[in-house]
Enzyme design. Structure first.
Site, PDB file in Angstrom:
ATOM      1  N   GLY A   1       0.808  -1.216   0.000  1.00 16.27           N
ATOM      2  CA  GLY A   1       0.000   0.000   0.000  1.00 16.27           C
ATOM      3  C   GLY A   1       0.839   1.263   0.000  1.00 16.27           C
ATOM      4  N   CYS A   2       1.909   1.255   0.765  1.00 15.12           N
ATOM      5  CA  CYS A   2       2.786   2.427   0.855  1.00 15.12           C
ATOM      6  C   CYS A   2       3.511   2.662  -0.467  1.00 15.12           C
ATOM      7  CB  CYS A   2       3.774   2.259   2.002  1.00 15.12           C
ATOM      8  SG  CYS A   2       2.951   2.131   3.603  1.00 15.12           S
ATOM      9  N   THR A   3       3.888   1.588  -1.137  1.00 18.89           N
ATOM     10  CA  THR A   3       4.546   1.708  -2.434  1.00 18.89           C
ATOM     11  C   THR A   3       3.571   2.259  -3.466  1.00 18.89           C
ATOM     12  OG1 THR A   3       6.075  -0.077  -1.910  1.00 18.89           O
ATOM     13  CG2 THR A   3       5.784   0.456  -4.241  1.00 18.89           C
TER      14      THR A   3
END
Length: 177
Positions: A67-69
């Site tokens: 998700g962060c990527t």
């Protein structure tokens, strides 16, 4: 054995609930809490560095996770457009500067990632999950206006659409000025 699992689950839910209640409540129009944090190169970055510009200050849980990527890469892909609207992007997590450096290099991120290793800044923004031994930033974003006031708060984020949502909101907010 089952009793230990149930007690463990109850403790986790208690800590989550306690953390949500203890978080400060920021509102649109509030002064953005100040900060000074190191970036991936070890340079100190202050909120005041962005005075006179719109700032997308996004908190995220962990470098190089799915998700962060996705979120970071969408900000990367929309970076030039955000800049054309007068906005800067800054990511903040609890990860250290070395982790940020690897993450930024791997995905060619053109904006700073700041290390809030103590979680103090995330806490001031109400964006800290503190599980006693583990701290993670919540996925929250604050759109800060050129005067340093909070213009928009995002507490529920779809990482695949977030940067576009900010672009649309930024267009609307700029028209209101």
């Amino acid at each position: 054995m089952k009793i230990f699992i149930l007690v463990g689950i109850a403790i986790v839910f208690y800590l989550l609930r306690a953390n949500v209640v203890a978080a400060p409540i920021l509102k649109i129009g509030d002064d953005a809490p100040t900060f000074t944090l190191p970036d991936s190169q070890g340079n100190q970055v202050n909120l005041s560095n962005y005075t006179g510009k719109w700032l997308v200050l996004y908190f995220y849980p962990k470098d190089d996770t799915p998700g962060c990527t996705t979120e970071a890469c969408h900000f990367r892909d929309d970076f030039k457009f955000l800049e054309s609207l007068g906005a800067k992007v800054v990511g903040v997590s609890i990860d250290d500067s070395f982790s940020h450096k690897k993450f930024a290099e791997k995905y060619n991120l053109p904006f700073p990632l700041l290390s809030d290793s103590s979680g103090e800044v995330a806490s001031r923004y109400g964006a800290l999950n503190n599980f006693l031994v583990v701290k993670l930033a919540k996925r929250y974003t604050y759109l800060i206006n050129p005067q340093g006031k909070i213009a928009k708060i995002y507490l529920s984020i779809d990482t695949s659409k977030h940067s576009q949502e900010i672009i649309e909101d930024l267009k609307t907010l700029k028209q209101q000025i």
